[in-house]
Write a protein that holds these residues in place. Structure first.
Motif, PDB file in Angstrom:
ATOM      1  N   GLU A 145       0.850  -1.193   0.000  1.00  0.00           N
ATOM      2  CA  GLU A 145       0.000   0.000   0.000  1.00  0.00           C
ATOM      3  C   GLU A 145       0.882   1.239   0.000  1.00  0.00           C
ATOM      4  O   GLU A 145       2.063   1.177   0.338  1.00  0.00           O
ATOM      5  N   GLY A 146       0.288   2.368  -0.375  1.00  0.00           N
ATOM      6  CA  GLY A 146       0.957   3.661  -0.277  1.00  0.00           C
ATOM      7  C   GLY A 146       2.249   3.737  -1.060  1.00  0.00           C
ATOM      8  O   GLY A 146       2.341   3.281  -2.194  1.00  0.00           O
ATOM      9  N   TRP A 147       3.279   4.344  -0.432  1.00  0.00           N
ATOM     10  CA  TRP A 147       4.548   4.570  -1.104  1.00  0.00           C
ATOM     11  C   TRP A 147       5.254   3.261  -1.437  1.00  0.00           C
ATOM     12  O   TRP A 147       5.985   3.199  -2.413  1.00  0.00           O
ATOM     13  N   ARG A 148       5.039   2.205  -0.637  1.00  0.00           N
ATOM     14  CA  ARG A 148       5.654   0.910  -0.943  1.00  0.00           C
ATOM     15  C   ARG A 148       5.123   0.355  -2.267  1.00  0.00           C
ATOM     16  O   ARG A 148       5.863  -0.177  -3.073  1.00  0.00           O
TER      17      ARG A 148
END
Length: 186
Positions: A145-148
């Motif tokens: 999720e997100g920046w990963r």
């Protein structure tokens, strides 16, 4: 500066064949380079960077990897192997891809069979990466999720281009070799 860079590239990659179309040369080199971002992501993960899907200790991701093999060593090995195999695409536009180099015993100077390039291409185009779901060693699905997820997409996204780039270079290789059936030995 540019002249020195080109000399290094020619020394490492060899000379491209004269009748290879420019688009095929660009496709072959691009196919060898689109693997690089995923290799860098994998190496960073192997050194413990918190960019992957695992929530626990990195040792949880070892799977069947023997305890004496460091994770960073394993990821470097996989990445170097991936890049070396991707580099074979350059052989589709280089002299060493048409005639086996002299330094290879038993095969030196022989023509590389055209079906070998086609089989290698078909065998490698068949898979595309999944972009957000992984399985933990226990089998539980974990989603990035997100920046990963964004970093993973940027790192592994270029691999989607690898198959078409390799296919384009292979088509040019096959067409060129069919037009020129005999080739002098190296």
């Amino acid at each position: 500066m540019m002249k020195n860079t080109m000399a290094v590239v020619r020394r490492i990659h060899g000379h491209t064949v004269e009748d290879a179309p420019r688009w095929a040369v660009v496709s072959a080199y691009a196919a060898s380079l689109v693997v690089l971002p995923s290799c860098l992501w994998r190496i960073a993960l192997g050194f413990g960077a918190p960019i992957g899907p695992l929530r626990g200790d990195l040792s949880d991701a070892r799977g069947d990897l023997p305890a004496w093999v460091p994770m960073w060593g394993y990821t470097i090995f996989l990445s170097v192997l991936s890049e070396a195999l991707a580099f074979l695409a350059v052989g589709l536009v280089a002299r060493w891809g048409e005639v086996v180099p002299r330094w290879i015993p038993g095969l030196a100077g022989r023509r590389v069979p055209v079906p070998a390039a086609a089989v290698l291409t078909i065998g490698t185009i068949t898979s595309l990466p999944g972009f957000n779901e992984f399985n933990e060693p226990g089998g539980t699905a974990v989603a990035l999720e997100g920046w990963r997820l964004a970093l993973f997409v940027v790192s592994y996204g270029p691999l989607v281009l690898w198959g078409p780039l390799l296919a384009a270079a292979t088509v040019a290789y096959c067409l060129r070799r069919r037009r020129r059936p005999s080739l002098a030995t190296a």
